[in-house]
Design a protein around this motif. Sequence first.
Motif, short mmCIF file in Angstrom:
data_model
loop_
_atom_site.label_atom_id
_atom_site.label_comp_id
_atom_site.label_asym_id
_atom_site.label_seq_id
_atom_site.Cartn_x
_atom_site.Cartn_y
_atom_site.Cartn_z
N MET B 1 0.84 -1.21 0.00
CA MET B 1 0.00 0.00 0.00
C MET B 1 0.86 1.24 0.00
SD MET B 1 -3.23 0.10 -0.17
CE MET B 1 -4.63 1.19 -0.04
N MET B 2 1.95 1.17 -0.72
CA MET B 2 2.90 2.28 -0.71
C MET B 2 3.10 2.85 -2.12
SD MET B 2 4.48 2.92 2.31
CE MET B 2 4.37 2.18 3.95
N VAL B 3 3.21 4.16 -2.19
CA VAL B 3 3.62 4.83 -3.42
C VAL B 3 5.15 4.80 -3.44
CG1 VAL B 3 3.65 7.00 -4.66
CG2 VAL B 3 1.58 6.28 -3.49
N ARG B 8 6.90 9.42 -6.12
CA ARG B 8 7.11 10.57 -5.23
C ARG B 8 8.13 11.53 -5.84
NH1 ARG B 8 8.02 6.55 -1.37
NH2 ARG B 8 9.94 7.54 -0.69
N LEU B 11 6.52 13.58 -8.66
CA LEU B 11 5.77 14.74 -8.15
C LEU B 11 6.72 15.85 -7.74
CD1 LEU B 11 2.90 13.27 -5.93
CD2 LEU B 11 2.89 13.89 -8.34
N LEU B 80 0.82 9.81 -11.13
CA LEU B 80 1.06 8.59 -10.36
C LEU B 80 0.67 7.33 -11.12
CD1 LEU B 80 0.13 9.69 -6.72
CD2 LEU B 80 2.39 9.43 -7.76
N THR B 86 -0.10 1.47 -11.98
CA THR B 86 -1.50 1.48 -11.61
C THR B 86 -1.62 1.94 -10.17
OG1 THR B 86 -3.48 0.14 -11.27
CG2 THR B 86 -1.40 -0.93 -10.89
N LEU B 87 -2.79 2.44 -9.81
CA LEU B 87 -3.02 2.81 -8.41
C LEU B 87 -3.99 1.83 -7.76
CD1 LEU B 87 -3.27 6.69 -8.70
CD2 LEU B 87 -1.42 5.34 -7.73
N ALA B 88 -4.38 0.80 -8.50
CA ALA B 88 -5.34 -0.17 -7.99
C ALA B 88 -4.81 -0.84 -6.72
CB ALA B 88 -5.63 -1.22 -9.05
N PRO B 89 -5.66 -0.94 -5.70
CA PRO B 89 -5.22 -1.55 -4.43
C PRO B 89 -5.08 -3.07 -4.52
CG PRO B 89 -7.53 -0.90 -4.27
CD PRO B 89 -7.02 -0.40 -5.60
N VAL B 90 -5.69 -3.68 -5.51
CA VAL B 90 -5.54 -5.12 -5.75
C VAL B 90 -5.45 -5.35 -7.25
CG1 VAL B 90 -6.74 -5.88 -3.66
CG2 VAL B 90 -8.04 -5.43 -5.74
N SER B 91 -4.70 -6.39 -7.64
CA SER B 91 -4.40 -6.55 -9.06
C SER B 91 -5.62 -6.89 -9.90
CB SER B 91 -3.31 -7.60 -9.25
OG SER B 91 -3.72 -8.83 -8.71
N LEU B 115 -12.92 1.42 -3.12
CA LEU B 115 -11.69 2.03 -2.62
C LEU B 115 -10.87 2.61 -3.77
CD1 LEU B 115 -9.71 2.58 -0.29
CD2 LEU B 115 -8.77 0.28 -0.65
N ILE B 119 -9.71 6.55 -4.28
CA ILE B 119 -8.30 6.95 -4.39
C ILE B 119 -8.07 7.71 -5.69
CG2 ILE B 119 -5.96 6.07 -4.74
CD1 ILE B 119 -6.73 3.71 -2.87
N LEU B 123 -7.18 11.78 -6.12
CA LEU B 123 -5.91 12.20 -6.74
C LEU B 123 -6.12 12.91 -8.07
CD1 LEU B 123 -3.72 9.08 -5.88
CD2 LEU B 123 -3.63 11.35 -4.81
#
Lengths: 136, 136
Positions: B1-3, B8, B11, B80, B86-91, B115, B119, B123
Motif C-alpha cells: 500500500m505504498m507509493v 514521489r 511529483l 502517479l 496502476t493505483l489499484a489496491p488489488v491486481s 476504494l 483513491i 488524486l
Amino acid sequence: MMVSTKGRYALRVLIDLAEHDAGGFIPMKDVVQRQNVSQKYMERIMSLLSKNGFVEGVHGKGGGYRLNRSPEEYRIGDILRLTEGTLAPVSCLDCGAKPCERMDSCRTRPLWHDLDRMINGYLDQVTIADLMKKEN
Amino acid sequence: MMVSTKGRYALRVLIDLAEHDAGGFIPMKDVVQRQNVSQKYMERIMSLLSKNGFVEGVHGKGGGYRLNRSPEEYRIGDILRLTEGTLAPVSCLDCGAKPCERMDSCRTRPLWHDLDRMINGYLDQVTIADLMKKEN
DNA sequence: CATTTACCTACTATGTCAATAGGTAAATGA
DNA sequence: TCATTTACCTATTGACATAGTAGGTAAATG
C-alpha cells in the motif's frame, strides 16, 4: 499501492467463518478447501488473527476457529492495518517509521496525509457484515 | 500500500520545475541538488515523463527540462498512474492484468472497487498547482 | 492412544525497488 | 571547430518483501 495476499486472505477467511458460523469451531481444512488457498500459509495468518483477538482457536477433533465477535464488529480497516502493518501510502506517515527531515518544507505531505485519512476512514466504515452474502 | 519513490520523485520534480519556472529550461543538475536525490535515477524518471508529454527536454548547454503545460493542468492521479503503473489496491482491478476467475462470487471485490474509485477520484482532483508554495 | 486439529520455526524461490555503471547523442558557446 | 554541457539509453546489482514450503510440536478428542 497494493494490498498483499496476507490482507486479502485475512478478509476472506473472516468472511468465510462468518458465513459458515453455526456456533461451533470451523477447521481450517474446510475453509482452505472452499477458498482454494495454501493451508500452511493460511495457518500463519490465523495465528496472527488469533493472537490479536480476532478469532478463537481450539485444538483437536471438533476444533478449528471461530469469530470472537459478531461480523458487524469487525472493521475492515482494523483487519488490514494488522495484516499489512500499515495502510499509509508513504512511509513518512507511518508512525513508528523514522521521521523525514524534509517534513516541514515538504510540498507533498499534505497530499499523502489527506489520502491516508480518506483510505483509513473509508475502510473503517465497512465491516465484515457488509461483505457477507446477505441472503443467509 | 505504498507509493514508490518513482512516483514521489516524479511529483517532486514537477513541483520543482513549476516553482522555478522562468520560461527557460532547467537542468536536472539543479533540481537534483535542490531535491537531494540520485541524478541517474531521476534521469530515468524524466525520460518517462518526457515520453509521455509531461515535460519537454532539450540537450546541451542552456538545456534541461520544462513543463509542457501550466501547473493546474497536471493532475496528481495522471502522474502517479504513469509512474506507478496502476493505483489499484488489488491486481484484479488492474485492467490489463489477468482477470480473476472468482470474480462473480467474490465478496471483497466491491470493497476494492469502491476504494479504487475513491483513491483515483481524490488524486484526480488535486493538481501540481495545489501543491506549490502559494507565495511565489 | 491414534487421530485431528492448531501452532511454531526455519527456509526458499521469485520479483520488485532503488539505484549504479557506463556509456551515446545532441546542442551550445567560446 | 571542438570541448563542454546536457539529455538520453541499456544493462546490471544489492537489498528487501512477498508468498509461500518443509517439517515439525502441542493440545484436545473420541
